[in-house]
Design a protein around this motif. Structure first.
Motif, PDB file in Angstrom:
ATOM      1  N   PRO A   1       1.080  -1.455  -0.276  1.00 25.16           N
ATOM      2  CA  PRO A   1       0.026   0.307   0.199  1.00 25.16           C
ATOM      3  C   PRO A   1       1.009   1.542   0.070  1.00 25.16           C
ATOM      4  CG  PRO A   1      -0.014  -0.973   1.753  1.00 25.16           C
ATOM      5  CD  PRO A   1       0.582  -2.218   0.936  1.00 25.16           C
ATOM      6  N   LEU A   2      -0.264   2.203  -0.781  1.00 26.27           N
ATOM      7  CA  LEU A   2       1.128   3.712  -0.484  1.00 26.27           C
ATOM      8  C   LEU A   2       0.599   4.108   1.003  1.00 26.27           C
ATOM      9  CD1 LEU A   2       0.323   5.081  -3.963  1.00 26.27           C
ATOM     10  CD2 LEU A   2       1.816   3.845  -3.332  1.00 26.27           C
ATOM     11  N   THR A   3       1.051   4.868   1.351  1.00 22.22           N
ATOM     12  CA  THR A   3       1.956   6.026   2.216  1.00 22.22           C
ATOM     13  C   THR A   3       0.048   7.068   2.175  1.00 22.22           C
ATOM     14  OG1 THR A   3       3.145   7.903   1.929  1.00 22.22           O
ATOM     15  CG2 THR A   3       3.945   5.406   2.800  1.00 22.22           C
ATOM     16  N   GLY A   4      -0.458   7.420   3.187  1.00 21.86           N
ATOM     17  CA  GLY A   4      -1.090   8.542   3.177  1.00 21.86           C
ATOM     18  C   GLY A   4      -0.573   8.841   2.614  1.00 21.86           C
ATOM     19  N   ARG A   5       1.065   9.894   2.532  1.00 22.81           N
ATOM     20  CA  ARG A   5       1.422  11.393   2.288  1.00 22.81           C
ATOM     21  C   ARG A   5       1.059  10.897   0.460  1.00 22.81           C
ATOM     22  NH1 ARG A   5       4.408  15.572   3.018  1.00 22.81           N
ATOM     23  NH2 ARG A   5       2.879  15.987   4.143  1.00 22.81           N
ATOM     24  N   GLU A   6       1.869   9.826   0.470  1.00 21.77           N
ATOM     25  CA  GLU A   6       1.251   9.648  -1.131  1.00 21.77           C
ATOM     26  C   GLU A   6      -0.109   9.664  -1.513  1.00 21.77           C
ATOM     27  OE1 GLU A   6       5.367   6.259  -1.605  1.00 21.77           O
ATOM     28  OE2 GLU A   6       3.702   5.516  -0.631  1.00 21.77           O
ATOM     29  N   LEU A   7      -0.560   8.936  -0.822  1.00 18.52           N
ATOM     30  CA  LEU A   7      -2.286   9.128  -1.721  1.00 18.52           C
ATOM     31  C   LEU A   7      -2.669  10.956  -2.015  1.00 18.52           C
ATOM     32  CD1 LEU A   7      -4.161   6.342   0.445  1.00 18.52           C
ATOM     33  CD2 LEU A   7      -3.309   6.304  -1.740  1.00 18.52           C
ATOM     34  N   VAL A   8      -2.489  10.927  -0.854  1.00 15.55           N
ATOM     35  CA  VAL A   8      -2.044  13.004  -0.735  1.00 15.55           C
ATOM     36  C   VAL A   8      -2.014  13.728  -1.614  1.00 15.55           C
ATOM     37  CG1 VAL A   8      -2.122  15.541   0.055  1.00 15.55           C
ATOM     38  CG2 VAL A   8      -2.899  13.345   1.655  1.00 15.55           C
ATOM     39  N   ASP A   9      -0.540  13.046  -2.475  1.00  7.92           N
ATOM     40  CA  ASP A   9       0.176  13.393  -3.646  1.00  7.92           C
ATOM     41  C   ASP A   9      -0.410  13.371  -4.655  1.00  7.92           C
ATOM     42  OD1 ASP A   9       1.150  15.142  -1.684  1.00  7.92           O
ATOM     43  OD2 ASP A   9       4.164  14.454  -1.923  1.00  7.92           O
ATOM     44  N   LEU A  10      -0.486  11.414  -4.876  1.00 11.95           N
ATOM     45  CA  LEU A  10      -1.168  11.125  -6.005  1.00 11.95           C
ATOM     46  C   LEU A  10      -2.096  12.304  -6.428  1.00 11.95           C
ATOM     47  CD1 LEU A  10      -0.815   7.576  -6.091  1.00 11.95           C
ATOM     48  CD2 LEU A  10      -0.107   9.056  -7.722  1.00 11.95           C
ATOM     49  N   LEU A  11      -3.615  12.478  -5.597  1.00 18.15           N
ATOM     50  CA  LEU A  11      -4.343  13.236  -6.190  1.00 18.15           C
ATOM     51  C   LEU A  11      -4.353  14.668  -6.434  1.00 18.15           C
ATOM     52  CD1 LEU A  11      -6.682  12.472  -2.894  1.00 18.15           C
ATOM     53  CD2 LEU A  11      -7.423  11.342  -5.489  1.00 18.15           C
ATOM     54  N   LEU A  12      -3.439  14.975  -5.704  1.00 19.39           N
ATOM     55  CA  LEU A  12      -2.552  16.570  -5.958  1.00 19.39           C
ATOM     56  C   LEU A  12      -1.675  16.634  -7.603  1.00 19.39           C
ATOM     57  CD1 LEU A  12      -0.318  18.817  -3.862  1.00 19.39           C
ATOM     58  CD2 LEU A  12      -0.365  18.789  -6.302  1.00 19.39           C
ATOM     59  N   LEU A  13      -1.262  15.540  -7.343  1.00 10.93           N
ATOM     60  CA  LEU A  13      -0.894  15.225  -8.772  1.00 10.93           C
ATOM     61  C   LEU A  13      -1.512  15.277 -10.581  1.00 10.93           C
ATOM     62  CD1 LEU A  13       1.677  15.270 -10.562  1.00 10.93           C
ATOM     63  CD2 LEU A  13       1.404  12.534 -10.483  1.00 10.93           C
ATOM     64  N   VAL A  14      -2.515  14.612 -10.167  1.00  6.37           N
ATOM     65  CA  VAL A  14      -3.569  14.317 -10.182  1.00  6.37           C
ATOM     66  C   VAL A  14      -4.732  15.286 -11.435  1.00  6.37           C
ATOM     67  CG1 VAL A  14      -5.756  12.690 -11.476  1.00  6.37           C
ATOM     68  CG2 VAL A  14      -4.667  11.601 -10.618  1.00  6.37           C
TER      69      VAL A  14
END
Length: 378
Positions: free
Chosen positions: A202-215
């Motif tokens: 699984p991705l970390t919580g920060r990685e999930l946040v940054d994925l949404l930011l990037l998208v």
């Protein structure tokens, strides 16, 4: 210009031929500048929020790290999910074109980019992610601040703007994920959380946040540029616009030709992981290569008569969405938005015309308009 010009000033080799750029973008040993590169080359900025976000994102990741970050977005960003947005894209487009038509009626100039070019992709990517309608426009300016990171040379002001944007957007998307954990919905935020729960890595919580930011940022900024550039290309080539009006089947071809003739992304950089030959030049490990996508798309060896804008051009190929493992995940959605727009805009306003001098965005890496004044005349 030398098709593999080495610039001492910028410390990179600029590639301008289509084949060379395509090869470089697909080469397994030409990597994107990543976190390690940032720590080594941007020592002054490496610890700042914007650098932490950008050089940890999948745009700046290689190998297994890139695959791990891209995989959950690719799974959630499916053809089914994109196709399901078509009705929403058309509805938003209709509303924005109606609003624009009122502003541009009677020959009064209206800024297409402000009224349609930016709001359309913001609404679409917001709906994809799960951002409520009322909250989307607030983030458009923040998104533009974050995209200063795409510039090949960033000023202290660029970093400051990007830092502010990243901090604010990270806070917002962290809140959105907390909401979706409690109340899942049919959106990308929920889909990413669902995969996180079932994935063995699984991705970390920060990685999930940054994925949404990037998208979010990637999903509206370059698409906004494409919309204005396509409309401008058609209005400045009335013979080609007449062909598109007469044959709606040419709308997709017109978008593809606009991507080739004046696309929204000008260039992208790669770093040699080992000594290798690129475009006839032997590069040491660590050497920088910049693929000039705008030049490659007008390479006469790939597209004869490249400066002509021709919606019936056969065999059009573009590098506007990059190539290889970093090919843009949102390419099909951007194309869908642009096809829907030119159909509705020119059907609704058959006498649309330029109504002043357009103002280009102040950017080296991205092509867009800040002001594209149009009016319905006649």
């Amino acid at each position: 210009m030398d098709p593999a010009h080495h610039s001492e000033e910028f410390g990179t080799r600029f590639l301008t031929r289509f084949a060379d750029c395509q090869s470089a973008l697909s080469h397994p040993d030409l990597l994107v500048p990543d976190r390690e590169w940032c720590a080594r080359e941007l020592t002054t900025w490496a610890a700042r929020p914007a650098a932490d976000f950008f050089y940890s994102s999948m745009l700046a990741a290689n190998g297994p790290d890139h695959d791990r970050l891209r995989r959950p977005v690719a799974r959630a960003f499916t053809a089914r999910r994109v196709a399901a947005l078509r009705t929403a894209v058309e509805a938003v487009t209709d509303d924005l074109v109606d609003t624009f038509a009122e502003a541009a009626s009677g020959g009064d100039p209206a800024n297409f980019q402000e009224l349609v070019g930016h709001p359309l992709p913001v609404a679409v990517v917001g709906r994809l992610i799960g951002v409520p309608d009322a909250e989307r426009q607030h983030f458009a300016a923040l998104g533009r601040g974050a995209t200063r990171l795409l510039e090949p040379i960033r000023s202290p002001e660029d970093w400051t703007r990007a830092d502010r944007a990243v901090v604010a957007l990270r806070e917002y998307f962290a809140d959105l994920l907390r909401t979706r954990r409690a109340r899942p919905a049919d959106d990308l935020a929920s889909a990413l959380l669902d995969q996180r729960a079932s994935d063995g890595h699984p991705l970390t919580g920060r990685e999930l946040v940054d994925l949404l930011l990037l998208v979010f940022v990637a999903g509206f900024e370059t698409t906004a540029g494409l919309l204005g550039l396509t409309v401008f290309a058609l209005l400045t080539h009335p013979d080609q616009l007449a062909l598109v009006r007469a044959d709606p089947a040419l709308r997709s071809a017109a978008v593809e030709e606009a991507l080739r003739w004046d696309g929204p992304v000008m260039m992208t950089e790669r770093i040699a992981a080992r000594p290798l030959e690129v475009a006839g030049a032997v590069l040491p490990a660590g050497a920088s290569v910049t693929t000039v996508l705008a030049a490659a798309n007008r390479d006469p060896l790939e597209h004869p008569d490249p400066d002509a804008f021709l919606v019936r051009r056969p065999g059009t190929k573009v590098l506007s969405f990059s190539a290889g493992v970093h090919h843009c995940l949102g390419a099909s959605l951007a194309r869908m938005e642009c096809v829907a727009l030119i159909g509705r805009l020119f059907d609704r306003l058959p006498a649309l015309a330029l109504a002043g001098e357009p103002v280009r965005r102040d950017s080296v890496a991205l092509r867009s308009f800040d002001d594209l004044p149009l009016a319905a005349v006649g």
